[in-house]
Design a protein around this motif. Structure first.
Motif, PDB file in Angstrom:
ATOM      1  N   VAL A  91       0.828  -1.212   0.000  1.00  0.00           N
ATOM      2  CA  VAL A  91       0.000   0.000   0.000  1.00  0.00           C
ATOM      3  C   VAL A  91       0.861   1.260   0.000  1.00  0.00           C
ATOM      4  CG1 VAL A  91      -1.824   1.256   1.209  1.00  0.00           C
ATOM      5  CG2 VAL A  91      -1.844  -1.258   1.156  1.00  0.00           C
ATOM      6  N   ASP A  92       1.787   1.361   0.956  1.00  0.00           N
ATOM      7  CA  ASP A  92       2.579   2.580   1.070  1.00  0.00           C
ATOM      8  C   ASP A  92       3.654   2.681  -0.012  1.00  0.00           C
ATOM      9  OD1 ASP A  92       1.093   3.084   3.325  1.00  0.00           O
ATOM     10  OD2 ASP A  92       2.655   2.480   4.738  1.00  0.00           O
ATOM     11  N   THR A  93       4.356   1.575  -0.282  1.00  0.00           N
ATOM     12  CA  THR A  93       5.490   1.630  -1.203  1.00  0.00           C
ATOM     13  C   THR A  93       5.067   1.412  -2.649  1.00  0.00           C
ATOM     14  OG1 THR A  93       6.950   0.808   0.545  1.00  0.00           O
ATOM     15  CG2 THR A  93       7.775   0.663  -1.709  1.00  0.00           C
ATOM     16  N   GLU A 114      -3.277  -0.580  -6.474  1.00  0.00           N
ATOM     17  CA  GLU A 114      -4.617  -0.136  -6.813  1.00  0.00           C
ATOM     18  C   GLU A 114      -5.477  -1.314  -7.249  1.00  0.00           C
ATOM     19  OE1 GLU A 114      -4.251   2.769  -9.844  1.00  0.00           O
ATOM     20  OE2 GLU A 114      -3.225   4.245  -8.568  1.00  0.00           O
ATOM     21  N   ARG A 128      -7.633  -4.945  -1.406  1.00  0.00           N
ATOM     22  CA  ARG A 128      -7.426  -3.748  -2.222  1.00  0.00           C
ATOM     23  C   ARG A 128      -7.978  -3.913  -3.634  1.00  0.00           C
ATOM     24  NH1 ARG A 128      -5.847   0.667   0.669  1.00  0.00           N
ATOM     25  NH2 ARG A 128      -4.734   1.509  -1.133  1.00  0.00           N
ATOM     26  N   ARG A 176       1.940   1.370  -3.775  1.00  0.00           N
ATOM     27  CA  ARG A 176       0.711   2.127  -4.070  1.00  0.00           C
ATOM     28  C   ARG A 176      -0.276   1.258  -4.874  1.00  0.00           C
ATOM     29  NH1 ARG A 176       4.907   5.478  -5.908  1.00  0.00           N
ATOM     30  NH2 ARG A 176       5.713   6.820  -4.270  1.00  0.00           N
TER      31      ARG A 176
END
Length: 312
Positions: free
Chosen positions: A136-138, A142, A167, A140
């Motif tokens: 999620v953070d690195t 989708e 996700r 990203r």
């Protein structure tokens, strides 16, 4: 308090139960009475390999923790004594959860969902935060993207599969054939046997690859990415420069990360767990005095999910 410590690095036999002073909560800290603490590869690596982040023994390993707030330090506003919490102590220098009590920054914790027992909650933090921060953070990640998760039946891997599905991603996981039904039960769309399949050839259009092997394996895994994709490696090693060069040549991105204590990440993990979208597979539980047995089993590399140490 009781704790599992060691005076030298070595095999599981160096671990011993000792009596240590009970710590006190400092400013912005919690004192937590430990009920359960997950066991992760970094625990047995620090136990056995000299010169890692914790320096020379004696030390107490353990970063995962689930328990009850015993006391709060000056300035803590998020929690009160009696709250059930879970979290990851600051990695790498905040270890010490394989004990009856531990202190840590209040913002390393989140409230434990009432639907989880302490064993489930204690299994999640380090591995789930690693997967969350990688995907999620690195990366990203989708909805609709294709994700390749290596070692998808392992501690980080099986949680990464669930987070990616939450996700909205299409998930391909690698594991030995006997574990493929397990991967599908987690929601994986495809399962590949790494022992009989050249994964780098079989998967060539991934948006994200999560690699926990490092070195040559990470470099080869870059071939599974579409142009513009990202590989996140969880194992910093001497191959990082070569990984960066090959990623640049292929037109992809390669990141090497270490997990970090993260209140927002823990809150997101708590939400997924409370909704039933994230659950740790428990490979076994061991009481504090039997920590050496848990280390020995973990080092075999054949467990599915997480091992947990319980503290009474």
């Amino acid at each position: 308090m009781r704790a599992i410590s060691q005076d030298v690095t070595g095999g599981p036999e160096v671990l011993k139960e000792v009596r240590l002073p009970r710590p006190a909560a400092g400013p912005s800290e919690l004192l937590v009475r430990v009920h359960a603490a997950g066991l992760n590869p970094t625990d047995w690596k620090h136990r056995g390999i000299p010169g890692l982040f914790l320096g020379e023994p004696p030390f107490v390993v353990g970063w995962d923790v689930s328990g009850v707030v015993e006391a709060t330090g000056l300035g803590v506003t998020l929690f009160r004594p009696g709250d059930e919490v879970f979290g990851m102590l600051p990695y790498p220098h905040g270890a010490g959860s394989h004990a009856e009590y531990v202190t840590g920054p209040a913002r390393a914790f989140a409230l434990k969902p009432a639907t989880l027992d302490h064993v489930q909650a204690g299994a999640l933090p380090l591995a789930a935060l690693t997967a969350w921060q990688a995907l999620v953070d690195t990366a990203r990640l989708e909805a609709g993207q294709r994700v390749l998760v290596h070692a998808a039946a392992g501690g980080v891997g099986h949680l990464a599969v669930q987070i990616a599905k939450a996700r909205g991603a299409y998930v391909i996981g690698t594991a030995s054939a006997p574990k493929h039904d397990f991967l599908r039960s987690l929601g994986a769309d495809e399962a590949l046997d790494y022992r009989t399949t050249d994964v780098a050839e079989a998967v060539r259009d991934a948006d994200v690859v999560l690699d926990s092997q490092g070195s040559d394996h990470a470099i080869r895994s870059l071939r599974s990415l579409r142009r513009g994709g990202v590989l996140v490696s969880l194992l910093p090693d001497g191959g990082m420069a070569a990984l960066a060069r090959e990623a640049a040549r292929l037109g992809v991105r390669a990141e090497v990360m270490l997990v970090k204590a993260d209140h927002a990440g823990m809150a997101a993990i708590a939400g997924l767990a409370a909704d039933g979208r994230l659950r740790a597979e428990i490979a076994g539980t061991y009481e504090l005095a039997d920590a050496a047995k848990a280390h020995a089993l973990g080092e075999t590399g054949h467990t599915t999910g997480k091992l947990v140490i319980t503290v009474r």
